[in-house]
Design a protein around this motif. Structure first.
Motif, PDB file in Angstrom:
ATOM      1  N   ALA A  40      30.405  98.416 150.113  1.00 45.32           N
ATOM      2  CA  ALA A  40      31.294  97.578 149.309  1.00 45.32           C
ATOM      3  C   ALA A  40      30.976  97.840 147.843  1.00 45.32           C
ATOM      4  CB  ALA A  40      31.087  96.109 149.647  1.00 45.32           C
ATOM      5  N   ASN A  42      32.198  96.691 143.587  1.00 41.99           N
ATOM      6  CA  ASN A  42      33.001  95.785 142.770  1.00 41.99           C
ATOM      7  C   ASN A  42      32.785  96.049 141.287  1.00 41.99           C
ATOM      8  OD1 ASN A  42      30.504  94.609 142.295  1.00 41.99           O
ATOM      9  ND2 ASN A  42      31.090  92.554 142.925  1.00 41.99           N
ATOM     10  N   HIS A  97      37.594  95.113 143.752  1.00 40.51           N
ATOM     11  CA  HIS A  97      36.715  94.965 144.909  1.00 40.51           C
ATOM     12  C   HIS A  97      37.162  95.936 145.996  1.00 40.51           C
ATOM     13  CE1 HIS A  97      34.074  92.272 147.434  1.00 40.51           C
ATOM     14  NE2 HIS A  97      34.743  92.882 148.401  1.00 40.51           N
ATOM     15  N   ASN A  99      36.081  96.624 150.119  1.00 43.59           N
ATOM     16  CA  ASN A  99      35.248  96.174 151.231  1.00 43.59           C
ATOM     17  C   ASN A  99      34.465  97.330 151.837  1.00 43.59           C
ATOM     18  OD1 ASN A  99      36.001  93.401 151.201  1.00 43.59           O
ATOM     19  ND2 ASN A  99      37.948  93.933 152.167  1.00 43.59           N
ATOM     20  N   GLU A 100      33.400  96.982 152.538  1.00 46.31           N
ATOM     21  CA  GLU A 100      32.536  98.006 153.130  1.00 46.31           C
ATOM     22  C   GLU A 100      33.188  98.679 154.333  1.00 46.31           C
ATOM     23  OE1 GLU A 100      28.049  98.429 155.079  1.00 46.31           O
ATOM     24  OE2 GLU A 100      28.811  96.458 154.484  1.00 46.31           O
ATOM     25  N   ASP A 104      39.187  97.189 156.509  1.00 48.95           N
ATOM     26  CA  ASP A 104      39.057  95.763 156.195  1.00 48.95           C
ATOM     27  C   ASP A 104      39.865  95.475 154.932  1.00 48.95           C
ATOM     28  OD1 ASP A 104      38.370  93.174 155.653  1.00 48.95           O
ATOM     29  OD2 ASP A 104      36.205  93.509 155.526  1.00 48.95           O
ATOM     30  N   GLU A 106      40.841  92.384 154.030  1.00 50.38           N
ATOM     31  CA  GLU A 106      40.752  90.951 153.741  1.00 50.38           C
ATOM     32  C   GLU A 106      40.161  90.714 152.359  1.00 50.38           C
ATOM     33  OE1 GLU A 106      38.578  86.855 155.365  1.00 50.38           O
ATOM     34  OE2 GLU A 106      38.301  88.754 156.423  1.00 50.38           O
ATOM     35  N   GLY A 108      37.878  88.712 150.798  1.00 49.80           N
ATOM     36  CA  GLY A 108      36.806  87.874 151.313  1.00 49.80           C
ATOM     37  C   GLY A 108      36.282  86.847 150.326  1.00 49.80           C
ATOM     38  N   LEU A 129      42.293  94.647 144.992  1.00 45.15           N
ATOM     39  CA  LEU A 129      41.576  95.010 146.210  1.00 45.15           C
ATOM     40  C   LEU A 129      41.951  96.441 146.580  1.00 45.15           C
ATOM     41  CD1 LEU A 129      39.731  94.043 148.559  1.00 45.15           C
ATOM     42  CD2 LEU A 129      41.834  93.431 149.783  1.00 45.15           C
TER      43      LEU A 129
END
Length: 210
Positions: A40, A42, A97, A99-100, A104, A106, A108, A129
């Motif tokens: 992940a 950011n 951001h 995600n890992e 995914d 979402e 989070g 995102l």
């Protein structure tokens, strides 16, 4: 449900926020993802409101890879970013951001909480995102979904309201940077903490190491 939220957004604000991403910002956030494809990542987005509801994003500042929820380190990073912003007449206008886990999509808890912090300081702030299912952005698909906070809910911004400045040239430059390995020379705040001699707020990335 989402259409009702969009209507509320328009009524409450009187307009939709619109975003223009400059080449440097887009290339930096994508290279941050390319450098750490299994983690992940950011960072924050710097820019300015050029007119009511119209935001220009001129710079991306990479923060962390891997562990993203380290509050003390986040506070230290924001303090330095705030000081930097005062020297170049910019403000924190958003957060990005990735995600890992591949696939995914979402938004989070960590992303939403940091986004809310940015939003509390800059009303038209956004979260971008990165779509890690498609790490090959094009002029027609930037591989990012942009969100605004409406009430207590983050909703996606229509794609037509998020523009990449000089998109064809930016995509060409991004390809040159990646082929030249510029992503491996990018320094986020994480890496800066390991070696404070490596600049992270002001770094010039080129397609060659010279």
């Amino acid at each position: 449900y989402s259409s009702r939220l969009l209507l509320f957004w328009r009524v409450a604000s009187g307009r939709r926020a619109m975003y223009t991403i400059e080449e440097n910002a887009f290339c930096t956030l994508m290279m941050h993802c390319y450098k750490h494809p299994t983690h992940a990542v950011n960072g924050v987005l710097l820019g300015r409101e050029t007119s009511p509801g119209e935001v220009e994003i001129v710079k991306a500042v990479p923060l962390f890879h891997g562990m993203l929820a380290l509050a003390p380190m986040l506070e230290a990073a924001f303090l330095q970013i705030d000081e930097y912003c005062t020297t170049c007449s910019l403000t924190i206008v958003g957060y990005y951001h990735a995600n890992e886990r591949r696939g995914d999509a979402e938004l989070g808890h960590v992303a939403r909480k940091i986004g809310e912090r940015v939003r509390s300081r800059f009303n038209p702030a956004c979260i971008m995102l990165v779509d890690n299912r498609n790490m090959h952005p094009t002029v027609d698909n930037l591989s990012v979904t942009t969100y605004n906070l409406v009430g207590n809910v983050w909703i996606s911004v229509p794609a037509k309201d998020v523009q990449l400045h000089d998109a064809a040239s930016t995509m060409s430059h991004l390809t040159e940077l990646i082929e030249g390995g510029a992503q491996h020379r990018l320094t986020d705040f994480d890496a800066h903490l390991d070696d404070v001699s490596r600049p992270w707020l002001e770094q010039r990335l080129t397609a060659t190491s010279s």
